[in-house]
Design an enzyme around this catalytic site. Sequence first.
Site, PDB file in Angstrom:
ATOM      1  N   THR A   1      37.171 -28.992  -1.206  1.00 56.83           N
ATOM      2  CA  THR A   1      36.452 -28.709   0.220  1.00 56.83           C
ATOM      3  C   THR A   1      37.285 -29.446   1.170  1.00 56.83           C
ATOM      4  OG1 THR A   1      34.596 -28.714  -1.032  1.00 56.83           O
ATOM      5  CG2 THR A   1      34.447 -29.542   1.335  1.00 56.83           C
TER       6      THR A   1
ATOM      7  N   LYS B   1      27.806 -31.353   4.375  1.00 51.19           N
ATOM      8  CA  LYS B   1      28.769 -32.266   4.041  1.00 51.19           C
ATOM      9  C   LYS B   1      29.519 -33.156   4.978  1.00 51.19           C
ATOM     10  CE  LYS B   1      30.086 -29.991  -0.245  1.00 51.19           C
ATOM     11  NZ  LYS B   1      31.387 -29.354  -0.997  1.00 51.19           N
TER      12      LYS B   1
ATOM     13  N   ARG C   1      32.601 -34.306   5.081  1.00 54.06           N
ATOM     14  CA  ARG C   1      33.881 -33.750   5.497  1.00 54.06           C
ATOM     15  C   ARG C   1      33.781 -32.350   5.925  1.00 54.06           C
ATOM     16  NH1 ARG C   1      32.511 -34.332   0.039  1.00 54.06           N
ATOM     17  NH2 ARG C   1      32.736 -32.302  -1.453  1.00 54.06           N
TER      18      ARG C   1
ATOM     19  N   HIS D   1      28.375 -24.852  -8.092  1.00 52.33           N
ATOM     20  CA  HIS D   1      28.574 -25.855  -9.020  1.00 52.33           C
ATOM     21  C   HIS D   1      27.712 -25.911 -10.272  1.00 52.33           C
ATOM     22  CE1 HIS D   1      32.415 -27.686  -7.814  1.00 52.33           C
ATOM     23  NE2 HIS D   1      31.840 -27.905  -6.623  1.00 52.33           N
TER      24      HIS D   1
HETATM   25 ZN   LIG Z   1      32.954 -27.861  -4.923  1.00 50.66          ZN
END
Ligand SMILES: [Zn+2]
Length: 561
Positions: free
Chosen positions: A95, A177, A179, A325
């Site tokens: 990511t 997220k 990031r 995931h």
């Molecule tokens: Zn991932």
Amino acid sequence: MKSFWTALLFTFLLISCGTLPQKQETLTNNSKNTQPFSTTNTVKPKLVVGIVVDQMRYDYLTRFYNRYGDGGFKRLMNHGFNLTNNHYNYVPTYTAPGHASIYTGTSPMNNGIIGNNWFDKFENKSIYNVSDDSVEPVGTTNAEGKMSPRRLLTTTVTDELELHTQGRSKVIGISIKDRGAILPAGHAADAAYWYRGGDEGTFISSTFYMNELPQWVKEYNSSNPSQSYMKEWNTLYPLDSYLASGTDLNEFEKAPRGKETATFPYDLPALQDKNGGYSLLKATPYGNSLVADFAIAALHNEQMGKDNIPDFLAISFSSTDYVGHQYGVNAVELEDTYLRLDLEIERLLNALDNQVGDGNYTIFLTADHGAVNNPAYLQSQGIAAGYFENDDLEKFLKEKLTSTYGNELLIKKISNSQVFLDYQELEKAQLKSEEVQRYLSILLTNYPSVDKVFTREALTNSNFTDGVGALIQNGFHHKRSGDVVYVLEPGVISYSRTGSTHGSSQSYDTHVPLLFYGAGINKGTSAQRTHIIDIAPTISNLLGISFPNGTTGNPILSVLK
Ligand SMILES: [Zn+2]
């Protein structure tokens, strides 16, 4: 929600403050502020919207195509430019490097974001890509707010826009997220906002950007935005219509804690306590809904795209990655998440039409990496795939170093498929780094499921122009990376038996969508190979601004009018 926003609009009109400070007021105070900046292109967007869909494989555009509406993905595909052969040009495909490379127009070799986490040999510890102890959280007291883009070494297209307009452009990054918000927004952004789960369920920032949240964000957060999504997650359409996915009940998916099977429906209020409170929403489609809500709120409250100085809204939808995931590439949960994301993208496009006007804004949509199909599922289909145990490898290599050199400490760390040597131990043992690199390379090459190995020596002294060597070299930062890099065989991952992951140089991880739409963009499709690092220079070219300072990609000319 509607009445809340009406009330907020009135508040906004009445007090006409509480947004991010207008930087131009502190710089100049004349009527030229809203004049268009002259550039060579004739069609200029008032707003660029970058959309990153976390873990979106290219084939999610085609696999679910018939189930998408006309106003979301299909509007971008059919009325914009669809590049069907767009790839990452480096490993590792994670990511943070993904978002950094989209926005810097270069790969980790230059932008320095070599992983989500990596072993920092100078600090002698594992670090997180955007963590920053020198800043304070804003909008929370939780350490999740101590984040900034300080480890990003090159400029972003968003930085260059701010530099070009003397900071008059408004640049905002938004994601679940940290990031996914911070790296796209760059260093010179007005704001980056990311999601704080736990018991808060709000959007936060850090003192890198501001000392307190704008009034509209405070009011948004105090409306308890996450609570309305803490509800049942069931399929959008009848379960038996999900023919593009496997059966709902299978052995390749991971159920949330407190639920026996990974099957619909998911009673989120009942699962909340065992799954991190509001953080549970990250691994449901509702995390994407929260991001769309907040992005539309930013659009309105910050008056983005309203004058002739281009603004930039960088949005990253992260829930697709959490869902991928947990449930994997082939899951009904994943299909449902994309069908719902399609509706959120439609809602966002409608908001852009209303506020900025179709033809006045430019969109690009891509992903930060793809994902592998669950290896156990692939094995059940007779396809070569498998699992890799990092701990076993580390044990094996250390045993070999002990028997050969009498010193297992020569390995400092194994991180992101890279072996970091301990230079002090090498010196003590009077060993040359190159000798140990070569020895490890032989051991690794003959180790089960390891496909290829490259040493620092080879990566320093050779120039790989294609193949895995080039991908590794592009992802290899000479200061920050390790000393021996290995890649696993296709379909082999170091992960649990359920769900999916990513990070490799294989096409399932490198092949991602790339759609452009709107002002200055041609209509069309092309299977010409493009790379993720071409996006930033393409947008720079459209805006008539400098390329990010480390750019190694090129503008995709077929896309631009
Ligand atoms: Zn991932």
